[in-house]
Design a protein around this motif. Structure first.
Motif, PDB file in Angstrom:
ATOM      1  N   ASN A  27       0.859  -1.172   0.000  1.00 43.89           N
ATOM      2  CA  ASN A  27       0.000   0.000   0.000  1.00 43.89           C
ATOM      3  C   ASN A  27       0.907   1.236   0.000  1.00 43.89           C
ATOM      4  O   ASN A  27       1.565   1.520   0.994  1.00 43.89           O
ATOM      5  N   PHE A  28       0.935   1.951  -1.107  1.00 43.71           N
ATOM      6  CA  PHE A  28       1.857   3.085  -1.254  1.00 43.71           C
ATOM      7  C   PHE A  28       1.554   4.241  -0.312  1.00 43.71           C
ATOM      8  O   PHE A  28       2.433   5.030   0.003  1.00 43.71           O
ATOM      9  N   THR A  29       0.310   4.335   0.130  1.00 45.08           N
ATOM     10  CA  THR A  29      -0.027   5.428   1.039  1.00 45.08           C
ATOM     11  C   THR A  29       0.590   5.231   2.418  1.00 45.08           C
ATOM     12  O   THR A  29       0.656   6.178   3.198  1.00 45.08           O
ATOM     13  N   ASP A  30       1.060   4.025   2.726  1.00 43.81           N
ATOM     14  CA  ASP A  30       1.719   3.787   4.012  1.00 43.81           C
ATOM     15  C   ASP A  30       3.068   4.500   4.109  1.00 43.81           C
ATOM     16  O   ASP A  30       3.530   4.817   5.201  1.00 43.81           O
ATOM     17  N   CYS A  31       3.699   4.760   2.959  1.00 48.29           N
ATOM     18  CA  CYS A  31       5.015   5.414   2.963  1.00 48.29           C
ATOM     19  C   CYS A  31       4.857   6.903   3.255  1.00 48.29           C
ATOM     20  O   CYS A  31       4.126   7.613   2.573  1.00 48.29           O
ATOM     21  N   TYR A  32       5.543   7.374   4.292  1.00 47.88           N
ATOM     22  CA  TYR A  32       5.473   8.805   4.608  1.00 47.88           C
ATOM     23  C   TYR A  32       6.794   9.519   4.296  1.00 47.88           C
ATOM     24  O   TYR A  32       7.086  10.574   4.838  1.00 47.88           O
ATOM     25  N   GLN A  33       7.589   8.922   3.415  1.00 44.97           N
ATOM     26  CA  GLN A  33       8.769   9.580   2.838  1.00 44.97           C
ATOM     27  C   GLN A  33       9.845   9.938   3.858  1.00 44.97           C
ATOM     28  O   GLN A  33      10.453  10.999   3.787  1.00 44.97           O
ATOM     29  N   CYS A  34      10.122   9.031   4.796  1.00 41.57           N
ATOM     30  CA  CYS A  34      11.152   9.313   5.810  1.00 41.57           C
ATOM     31  C   CYS A  34      12.565   9.230   5.222  1.00 41.57           C
ATOM     32  O   CYS A  34      13.488   9.841   5.742  1.00 41.57           O
ATOM     33  N   GLY A  35      12.744   8.428   4.172  1.00 46.77           N
ATOM     34  CA  GLY A  35      14.044   8.329   3.511  1.00 46.77           C
ATOM     35  C   GLY A  35      14.980   7.267   4.062  1.00 46.77           C
ATOM     36  O   GLY A  35      16.117   7.151   3.603  1.00 46.77           O
ATOM     37  N   LYS A  36      14.536   6.484   5.032  1.00 43.91           N
ATOM     38  CA  LYS A  36      15.410   5.449   5.597  1.00 43.91           C
ATOM     39  C   LYS A  36      15.764   4.388   4.558  1.00 43.91           C
ATOM     40  O   LYS A  36      16.845   3.810   4.602  1.00 43.91           O
ATOM     41  N   CYS A  37      14.863   4.121   3.632  1.00 41.41           N
ATOM     42  CA  CYS A  37      15.144   3.151   2.569  1.00 41.41           C
ATOM     43  C   CYS A  37      16.328   3.624   1.725  1.00 41.41           C
ATOM     44  O   CYS A  37      17.251   2.853   1.441  1.00 41.41           O
ATOM     45  N   THR A  38      16.315   4.876   1.361  1.00 43.94           N
ATOM     46  CA  THR A  38      17.387   5.434   0.538  1.00 43.94           C
ATOM     47  C   THR A  38      18.695   5.514   1.312  1.00 43.94           C
ATOM     48  O   THR A  38      19.757   5.209   0.771  1.00 43.94           O
ATOM     49  N   ALA A  39      18.618   5.884   2.585  1.00 43.16           N
ATOM     50  CA  ALA A  39      19.826   5.998   3.402  1.00 43.16           C
ATOM     51  C   ALA A  39      20.548   4.665   3.529  1.00 43.16           C
ATOM     52  O   ALA A  39      21.773   4.623   3.618  1.00 43.16           O
ATOM     53  N   CYS A  81      16.140  -1.913   2.511  1.00 40.99           N
ATOM     54  CA  CYS A  81      15.071  -0.916   2.612  1.00 40.99           C
ATOM     55  C   CYS A  81      13.933  -1.431   3.497  1.00 40.99           C
ATOM     56  O   CYS A  81      13.414  -0.699   4.341  1.00 40.99           O
ATOM     57  N   TYR A  82      13.569  -2.668   3.306  1.00 41.08           N
ATOM     58  CA  TYR A  82      12.494  -3.286   4.078  1.00 41.08           C
ATOM     59  C   TYR A  82      12.877  -3.387   5.559  1.00 41.08           C
ATOM     60  O   TYR A  82      12.067  -3.099   6.440  1.00 41.08           O
ATOM     61  N   ALA A  83      14.129  -3.766   5.819  1.00 42.17           N
ATOM     62  CA  ALA A  83      14.601  -3.901   7.202  1.00 42.17           C
ATOM     63  C   ALA A  83      14.610  -2.559   7.929  1.00 42.17           C
ATOM     64  O   ALA A  83      14.367  -2.497   9.131  1.00 42.17           O
ATOM     65  N   ARG A  84      14.859  -1.479   7.198  1.00 42.93           N
ATOM     66  CA  ARG A  84      14.954  -0.153   7.815  1.00 42.93           C
ATOM     67  C   ARG A  84      13.625   0.591   7.885  1.00 42.93           C
ATOM     68  O   ARG A  84      13.489   1.549   8.632  1.00 42.93           O
ATOM     69  N   CYS A  85      12.650   0.154   7.101  1.00 43.62           N
ATOM     70  CA  CYS A  85      11.395   0.896   6.982  1.00 43.62           C
ATOM     71  C   CYS A  85      10.563   0.811   8.257  1.00 43.62           C
ATOM     72  O   CYS A  85      10.196  -0.278   8.696  1.00 43.62           O
ATOM     73  N   LYS A  87       7.525   1.475   8.534  1.00 46.10           N
ATOM     74  CA  LYS A  87       6.179   1.018   8.165  1.00 46.10           C
ATOM     75  C   LYS A  87       6.209  -0.386   7.544  1.00 46.10           C
ATOM     76  O   LYS A  87       5.186  -0.878   7.084  1.00 46.10           O
ATOM     77  N   GLU A  88       7.402  -1.005   7.525  1.00 48.23           N
ATOM     78  CA  GLU A  88       7.599  -2.358   6.988  1.00 48.23           C
ATOM     79  C   GLU A  88       7.077  -2.504   5.557  1.00 48.23           C
ATOM     80  O   GLU A  88       6.400  -3.472   5.202  1.00 48.23           O
ATOM     81  N   ILE A  89       7.419  -1.536   4.723  1.00 48.04           N
ATOM     82  CA  ILE A  89       7.053  -1.569   3.312  1.00 48.04           C
ATOM     83  C   ILE A  89       8.131  -2.337   2.555  1.00 48.04           C
ATOM     84  O   ILE A  89       9.312  -2.029   2.643  1.00 48.04           O
ATOM     85  N   ASP A  90       7.703  -3.350   1.808  1.00 45.85           N
ATOM     86  CA  ASP A  90       8.641  -4.186   1.053  1.00 45.85           C
ATOM     87  C   ASP A  90       8.924  -3.529  -0.301  1.00 45.85           C
ATOM     88  O   ASP A  90       8.347  -3.893  -1.326  1.00 45.85           O
ATOM     89  N   LEU A  91       9.826  -2.579  -0.288  1.00 45.20           N
ATOM     90  CA  LEU A  91      10.156  -1.820  -1.490  1.00 45.20           C
ATOM     91  C   LEU A  91      10.829  -2.684  -2.551  1.00 45.20           C
ATOM     92  O   LEU A  91      10.637  -2.470  -3.743  1.00 45.20           O
ATOM     93  N   ALA A  92      11.592  -3.681  -2.136  1.00 47.27           N
ATOM     94  CA  ALA A  92      12.230  -4.579  -3.112  1.00 47.27           C
ATOM     95  C   ALA A  92      11.164  -5.315  -3.923  1.00 47.27           C
ATOM     96  O   ALA A  92      11.328  -5.533  -5.129  1.00 47.27           O
ATOM     97  N   LYS A  93      10.071  -5.664  -3.286  1.00 50.44           N
ATOM     98  CA  LYS A  93       8.966  -6.326  -3.981  1.00 50.44           C
ATOM     99  C   LYS A  93       8.314  -5.359  -4.971  1.00 50.44           C
ATOM    100  O   LYS A  93       7.930  -5.751  -6.072  1.00 50.44           O
TER     101      LYS A  93
END
Length: 190
Positions: A27-39, A81-85, A87-93
């Motif tokens: 669910n893309f709305t769960d992401c609030y753009q914290c940037g931990k995935c990118t970091a 990214c998933y480990a750091r998120c 909101k536990e968003i599986d960005l790799a998926k």
């Protein structure tokens, strides 16, 4: 006329977003753009859109930008990214789902990455693990880069980093069943 085109584009973007969300289970709305995935992403430095930006593209339904992105092909699916998120968003998926959709729609901006992925999976299916030597040789032959990194071969062999002969795992049946299950579900295992 311009508002009609914008309306059509927005509608198509929502349809794409909803499709990727459904296929990936994210669910893309769960992401609030914290940037931990990118970091935490080990390949973000090489991407045209960082993982956080890919999530934003999806939130906005920007289909063309997502499909044409080099980032989807560079994702190593390492799950950092998933480990750091939070909101536990599986960005790799999500990246994999967009990559599959891009392939189906004819977008392949990084043909050698797609080739590498296919050869890697074929090696895992055959041996139960990747055989680096055959992966390197097949990749160089099929990509037309016959002598790419050839000078590193003897040193890697000497240090035991690659082996001439492939080692199969004892019971490759479980791996074969995984690949068969993916094919039966309509996935792209090769």
């Amino acid at each position: 006329m311009e508002s009609l085109n914008l309306s059509t584009a927005l509608s198509q973007g929502r349809g794409f977003r909803d499709k990727i969300s459904s296929l990936s289970g994210v669910n893309f709305t769960d992401c609030y753009q914290c940037g931990k995935c990118t970091a935490g992403c080990p390949v973000a430095f090489a991407m045209d859109y960082t993982p956080r930006q890919i999530m934003r593209l999806m939130q906005l339904g920007l289909k063309e930008e997502a499909l044409k992105s080099h980032s989807i092909w560079l994702c190593a699916s390492c799950e950092t990214c998933y480990a750091r998120c939070p909101k536990e968003i599986d960005l790799a998926k999500v990246m994999e789902t967009i990559r599959i959709e891009a392939k189906e729609m004819g977008y392949r901006p990084e043909k050698t990455i797609d080739l590498f992925n296919d050869l890697f999976l074929a090696s895992v299916e055959k041996y139960g693990r990747v055989h680096e030597m055959s992966l390197i040789v097949n990749f160089n032959l099929k990509s037309g880069q016959l002598f790419k990194d050839v000078g590193m071969g003897p040193q890697m062999l000497q240090k035991g980093k690659i082996h001439l002969l492939a080692e199969k795992i004892q019971d490759n049946g479980a791996v074969k069943r995984i690949f068969e299950n993916v094919r039966n579900m309509g996935g792209d295992a090769e």
